[in-house]
Design an enzyme around this catalytic site. Structure first.
Site, mmCIF file in Angstrom:
data_model
loop_
_atom_site.group_PDB
_atom_site.id
_atom_site.type_symbol
_atom_site.label_atom_id
_atom_site.label_comp_id
_atom_site.label_asym_id
_atom_site.label_seq_id
_atom_site.Cartn_x
_atom_site.Cartn_y
_atom_site.Cartn_z
ATOM 1 N N HIS A 1 -4.343 -3.622 6.485
ATOM 2 C CA HIS A 1 -4.180 -3.861 5.045
ATOM 3 C C HIS A 1 -5.542 -4.304 4.508
ATOM 4 O O HIS A 1 -5.799 -5.485 4.294
ATOM 5 C CB HIS A 1 -3.115 -4.929 4.788
ATOM 6 C CG HIS A 1 -3.080 -5.366 3.351
ATOM 7 N ND1 HIS A 1 -2.716 -4.522 2.331
ATOM 8 C CD2 HIS A 1 -3.397 -6.538 2.755
ATOM 9 C CE1 HIS A 1 -2.790 -5.168 1.180
ATOM 10 N NE2 HIS A 1 -3.220 -6.394 1.411
ATOM 11 N N ASP B 1 0.844 -1.198 0.000
ATOM 12 C CA ASP B 1 0.000 0.000 0.000
ATOM 13 C C ASP B 1 0.888 1.260 0.000
ATOM 14 O O ASP B 1 0.597 2.236 -0.677
ATOM 15 C CB ASP B 1 -0.923 -0.022 1.222
ATOM 16 C CG ASP B 1 -1.627 -1.357 1.336
ATOM 17 O OD1 ASP B 1 -2.384 -1.697 0.417
ATOM 18 O OD2 ASP B 1 -1.386 -2.096 2.313
HETATM 19 P P1 NDP Z 1 -1.042 -16.019 -3.750
HETATM 20 O O1 NDP Z 1 0.372 -16.457 -3.668
HETATM 21 O O2 NDP Z 1 -1.479 -15.170 -4.888
HETATM 22 O O3 NDP Z 1 -1.478 -15.262 -2.403
HETATM 23 C C1 NDP Z 1 -1.141 -15.763 -1.122
HETATM 24 C C2 NDP Z 1 -1.736 -14.900 -0.060
HETATM 25 O O4 NDP Z 1 -1.202 -13.587 -0.125
HETATM 26 C C3 NDP Z 1 -3.245 -14.737 -0.135
HETATM 27 O O5 NDP Z 1 -3.763 -14.840 1.173
HETATM 28 C C4 NDP Z 1 -3.413 -13.344 -0.666
HETATM 29 O O6 NDP Z 1 -4.590 -12.732 -0.157
HETATM 30 C C5 NDP Z 1 -2.248 -12.663 -0.011
HETATM 31 N N1 NDP Z 1 -1.942 -11.348 -0.539
HETATM 32 C C6 NDP Z 1 -1.544 -10.293 0.216
HETATM 33 N N2 NDP Z 1 -1.353 -9.223 -0.502
HETATM 34 C C7 NDP Z 1 -1.640 -9.552 -1.752
HETATM 35 C C8 NDP Z 1 -1.658 -8.841 -2.964
HETATM 36 N N3 NDP Z 1 -1.361 -7.586 -3.046
HETATM 37 N N4 NDP Z 1 -1.976 -9.490 -4.086
HETATM 38 C C9 NDP Z 1 -2.302 -10.778 -4.023
HETATM 39 N N5 NDP Z 1 -2.338 -11.499 -2.911
HETATM 40 C C10 NDP Z 1 -2.013 -10.891 -1.790
HETATM 41 O O7 NDP Z 1 -2.008 -17.265 -3.676
HETATM 42 P P2 NDP Z 1 -1.902 -18.686 -4.387
HETATM 43 O O8 NDP Z 1 -3.247 -19.295 -4.217
HETATM 44 O O9 NDP Z 1 -1.246 -18.621 -5.713
HETATM 45 O O10 NDP Z 1 -0.858 -19.435 -3.482
HETATM 46 C C11 NDP Z 1 -1.082 -19.712 -2.151
HETATM 47 C C12 NDP Z 1 -0.272 -20.935 -1.828
HETATM 48 O O11 NDP Z 1 -0.318 -21.096 -0.435
HETATM 49 C C13 NDP Z 1 -0.814 -22.215 -2.458
HETATM 50 O O12 NDP Z 1 0.262 -22.846 -3.122
HETATM 51 C C14 NDP Z 1 -1.286 -23.027 -1.251
HETATM 52 O O13 NDP Z 1 -1.058 -24.397 -1.424
HETATM 53 C C15 NDP Z 1 -0.419 -22.464 -0.177
HETATM 54 N N6 NDP Z 1 -0.855 -22.587 1.194
HETATM 55 C C16 NDP Z 1 0.121 -22.985 2.053
HETATM 56 C C17 NDP Z 1 -0.116 -23.119 3.372
HETATM 57 C C18 NDP Z 1 1.002 -23.560 4.226
HETATM 58 O O14 NDP Z 1 2.149 -23.403 3.825
HETATM 59 N N7 NDP Z 1 0.714 -24.079 5.396
HETATM 60 C C19 NDP Z 1 -1.444 -22.850 3.935
HETATM 61 C C20 NDP Z 1 -2.400 -22.385 2.962
HETATM 62 C C21 NDP Z 1 -2.096 -22.262 1.636
HETATM 63 P P3 NDP Z 1 -5.973 -12.697 -0.984
HETATM 64 O O15 NDP Z 1 -6.528 -14.080 -0.913
HETATM 65 O O16 NDP Z 1 -6.776 -11.697 -0.235
HETATM 66 O O17 NDP Z 1 -5.618 -12.282 -2.371
#
Ligand code: NDP
Length: 327
Positions: free
Chosen positions: A187, A159
């Site tokens: 945020h 931001d």
């Molecule tokens: P992203 O990598 O795009 O996003 C991950 C997180 O970052 C989301 O919560 C997203 O929020 C947040 N975020 C914060 N700021 C931003 C921004 N400016 N733009 C976009 N996202 C932002 O998500 P993916 O689905 O591609 O990847 C998530 C990964 O996490 C998956 O591979 C999944 O398997 C993994 N995962 C791992 C866990 C663990 O390690 N224990 C637990 C849960 C998931 P928002 O949803 O609001 O966009």
């Protein structure tokens, strides 16, 4: 070269992870003289995809990449780590209520806080990126009773950078000429991007722009920028989020520039009338690996109302997750 440090990244096979890991491994976060050992955490179904990312990281032959640990075990992921970037989170699905989202994230960030408590370095620097980031950071912090609460931070740097970019575009100047922008609070769309103390080439920013632009254009544009990118790109921002995460950690670890500050969401301590108990965006300076809230800024009624509104939202979010705190 210095001795390697350990950097954990969760959600390492996701979109942000893909934009983040190669830059950390290349030395963009901690410096070209600081080797890193990456600790990559994913959920079990994402481990094959993570293996692909590991192969690519190795194939870059980065001089500063000293090793990789890839795992679905949170206790392995956080063992002896110096830095932890908590990116993986449960995104809001269709029809999902906020309560369900907070519950789902509690199930992720509670155990991660406990594992950091049990296994990480005592001065670990934790940055939560996964949304709702401030409250997820609070859940992790409250499950890590043996760590300093100030180890836990959340990201408002994207931001902050968006505010720099909007102001640079409006004034026709480069972002590097802008100082002292602040993002207060959550945020989320209640965040308050504050230009009252900002300067452009040393001149007060608000003397260079129309007050109507500041209130009706700049503030909502920064608040809604994420949604605008989703609309334009058909996917959420990932590279800019990763870049901001690197900026946040680099400032914290290596320090802020003289005469400037950055925005970090950190445990509130009563500064600026924000009572302890939430992870709130503040203007901070960093030195020797420690952050300090900038004190003594004048806050007018316009700012006060917005700072209190975003504080109120954070306290409501806190109310929804307090049952997830370790007793
Ligand atoms: P992203 O990598 O795009 O996003 C991950 C997180 O970052 C989301 O919560 C997203 O929020 C947040 N975020 C914060 N700021 C931003 C921004 N400016 N733009 C976009 N996202 C932002 O998500 P993916 O689905 O591609 O990847 C998530 C990964 O996490 C998956 O591979 C999944 O398997 C993994 N995962 C791992 C866990 C663990 O390690 N224990 C637990 C849960 C998931 P928002 O949803 O609001 O966009």
């Amino acid at each position: 070269m210095k001795a390697p440090v350990r950097v954990a990244v969760t959600g390492a096979a996701g979109q942000i992870g893909y934009a983040l890991l190669f830059r950390i491994a290349a030395g963009d976060m901690l410096g070209k003289d600081q080797p890193v050992i990456l600790h990559l955490l994913e959920i079990t179904p994402a481990l094959p995809a993570l293996q692909g990312v590991v192969m690519e990281l190795n194939d870059c032959a980065f001089p500063t990449l000293a090793g990789i640990v890839a795992t679905d075990d949170v206790n392995v992921a956080f063992k002896d780590v110096d830095y932890a970037l908590l990116v993986g989170a449960r995104p809001r699905g269709p029809g999902m209520e906020r309560k369900d989202l907070l519950e789902a994230n509690g199930a992720i960030f509670g155990p991660q806080g406990k594992a950091l408590n049990d296994h990480a370095k005592r001065d670990v620097k934790v940055l939560v990126v996964g949304n709702p980031a401030n409250t997820n950071a609070l859940i992790a912090q409250q499950n890590a009773p043996d760590l300093d609460p100030r180890c836990f931070t959340a990201m408002v740097r994207l931001d902050h950078n968006r505010a720099l970019s909007q102001l640079a575009e409006k004034t026709g100047k480069h972002t590097t000429t802008i100082r002292k922008v602040t993002i207060w609070g959550n945020h989320s769309s209640t965040q308050y991007p504050d230009l009252h103390h900002a300067t452009v080439e040393g001149k007060p920013a608000l003397s260079l722009v129309d007050p109507a632009w500041y209130e009706s254009d700049f503030i909502p544009t920064v608040q809604q920028r994420g949604a605008a990118i989703i609309k334009a790109r058909g996917a959420s921002s990932a590279a800019s989020a990763a870049s901001a995460a690197i900026d946040h950690m680099r400032s914290w670890a290596l320090g802020t520039d003289e005469g400037d500050w950055v925005s970090m969401a950190i445990p509130s301590d009563g500064s600026y009338g924000i009572a302890p108990g939430v992870i709130y965006g503040y203007p901070v300076t960093c030195k020797d690996g420690k952050y300090t809230i900038v004190q003594g800024l004048e806050i007018n009624d316009f700012s006060r109302a917005r700072m209190d509104a975003t504080d109120k939202e954070l306290r409501e979010e806190r109310g929804g997750v307090e049952h997830l705190f370790a007793k």
